[in-house]
Design an enzyme around this catalytic site. Structure first.
Site, PDB file in Angstrom:
ATOM      1  N   ASP A 123       7.545  40.734  73.671  1.00  0.00           N
ATOM      2  CA  ASP A 123       6.606  40.334  74.718  1.00  0.00           C
ATOM      3  C   ASP A 123       6.920  40.977  76.065  1.00  0.00           C
ATOM      4  OD1 ASP A 123       4.489  39.026  75.961  1.00  0.00           O
ATOM      5  OD2 ASP A 123       5.667  37.243  76.408  1.00  0.00           O
ATOM      6  N   TYR A 124       7.346  42.243  76.056  1.00  0.00           N
ATOM      7  CA  TYR A 124       7.441  42.949  77.344  1.00  0.00           C
ATOM      8  C   TYR A 124       6.035  43.140  77.903  1.00  0.00           C
ATOM      9  CZ  TYR A 124      12.364  44.124  76.690  1.00  0.00           C
ATOM     10  OH  TYR A 124      13.720  44.061  76.534  1.00  0.00           O
ATOM     11  N   GLU A 125       5.909  42.964  79.229  1.00  0.00           N
ATOM     12  CA  GLU A 125       4.595  43.069  79.861  1.00  0.00           C
ATOM     13  C   GLU A 125       4.566  44.085  80.998  1.00  0.00           C
ATOM     14  OE1 GLU A 125       3.106  39.103  80.665  1.00  0.00           O
ATOM     15  OE2 GLU A 125       3.421  38.492  78.567  1.00  0.00           O
ATOM     16  N   HIS A 126       5.748  44.576  81.407  1.00  0.00           N
ATOM     17  CA  HIS A 126       5.842  45.581  82.479  1.00  0.00           C
ATOM     18  C   HIS A 126       6.803  46.663  82.009  1.00  0.00           C
ATOM     19  CE1 HIS A 126       3.935  42.437  84.842  1.00  0.00           C
ATOM     20  NE2 HIS A 126       4.910  41.623  84.470  1.00  0.00           N
TER      21      HIS A 126
END
Length: 275
Positions: A123-126
């Site tokens: 769930d990396y978002e950046h």
């Protein structure tokens, strides 16, 4: 039928035992989050050396073991990354592919064994670095964890954002065969959404992750998407009839504990899946 719920990000004392579990579904708790940042007052990136950032007092190794003993349909996963830590954005920030993968395999293997976990969620978002680097780092990590028998399933948690999708689709293209579920964050869309619109978005994401088990989702916080009270379960019933309902996930147990509807929608989702 698969039901999954994120837990532990908000430190409000939510426990596994607070969440109603229907014995007739496959139930996954997803710990939020393990992050490759230092654990301290000003967290900084560690190039793949992960630390637990969830509420480890209430969601400890012995509590994981206990809930899995009580319910033989429960498995527990850990999610990597997340949106922010200590008010700052969490970046995927590897020094190099090989060093990040080596560090991640060894630090996560320790955490997964210590906490009796079964799977991981990405769930990396950046992002620092390009989609290909992300694809190789995550792809090699999950390949090795599966090959070593450390995890038995892997999910990814993209949402509708150009940068996010470019990274996860690059990963999917090369390593999709290693990824068991797509936890698509449908609650990131606007909350002014009809059932028809939701189904249209669902088809769009199925085509973005061809061959993937795209799970539908709602949140129990005040973010967007199609809420249970606005027709979410109607959309699920339609997908179920079409044979496309692979599962439902919820963000998050922490929010549900604090809401007026305490876990009402979790129960409804599970009974729909079990029916």
């Amino acid at each position: 039928a698969l039901f999954r719920e994120y837990i532990g990000a908000q430190f409000n004392d939510v426990k596994f035992s607070d969440v109603p579990i229907n014995p007739n579904v496959d139930f996954h708790f997803i710990l939020a989050f393990a992050i490759d940042y230092t654990s301290g007052s000003s967290p900084t990136p560690t190039n793949g050396n992960f630390n637990p950032f969830w509420d480890t007092n209430n969601l400890s190794p012995s509590q994981v073991a206990a809930i899995k003993r009580t319910y033989n349909n429960v498995k527990v996963s850990v999610s990597l990354g997340g949106n922010s830590v200590g008010g700052e954005r969490v970046f995927f920030n590897p020094s190099s592919v090989s060093s990040w993968v080596d560090n991640a395999v060894s630090s996560l293997t320790k955490i997964i064994k210590q906490y009796h976990l079964d799977g991981i969620d990405i769930d990396y978002e950046h992002f620092k670095g390009d989609p290909n680097t992300f694809a190789e780092c995550i792809g090699q990590l999950v390949t090795r964890l599966k090959k070593n028998g450390v995890v038995s399933f892997v999910s990814i948690a993209p949402f509708d954002d150009a940068q996010v999708q470019s990274h996860y689709q690059a990963l999917w293209e090369k390593y999709g065969h290693q990824i068991d579920y797509v936890n698509f964050q449908f609650y990131v869309y606007s909350s002014r959404m009809s059932v028809e619109q939701f189904l249209k978005y669902f088809e769009m994401q199925r085509s973005n992750y061809p061959g993937g088990k795209v799970l539908v989702s709602f949140s129990t916080d005040n973010s967007g998407g199609l809420k249970p009270r606005n027709g979410f379960f109607d959309a699920c019933s339609i997908l179920k009839k079409q044979g496309k309902l692979h599962g439902i996930f919820v963000w998050s147990a922490d929010d549900s504990l604090m809401s007026n509807d305490v876990f009402k929608y979790e129960m409804q989702a599970q009974s729909l899946l079990a029916s």
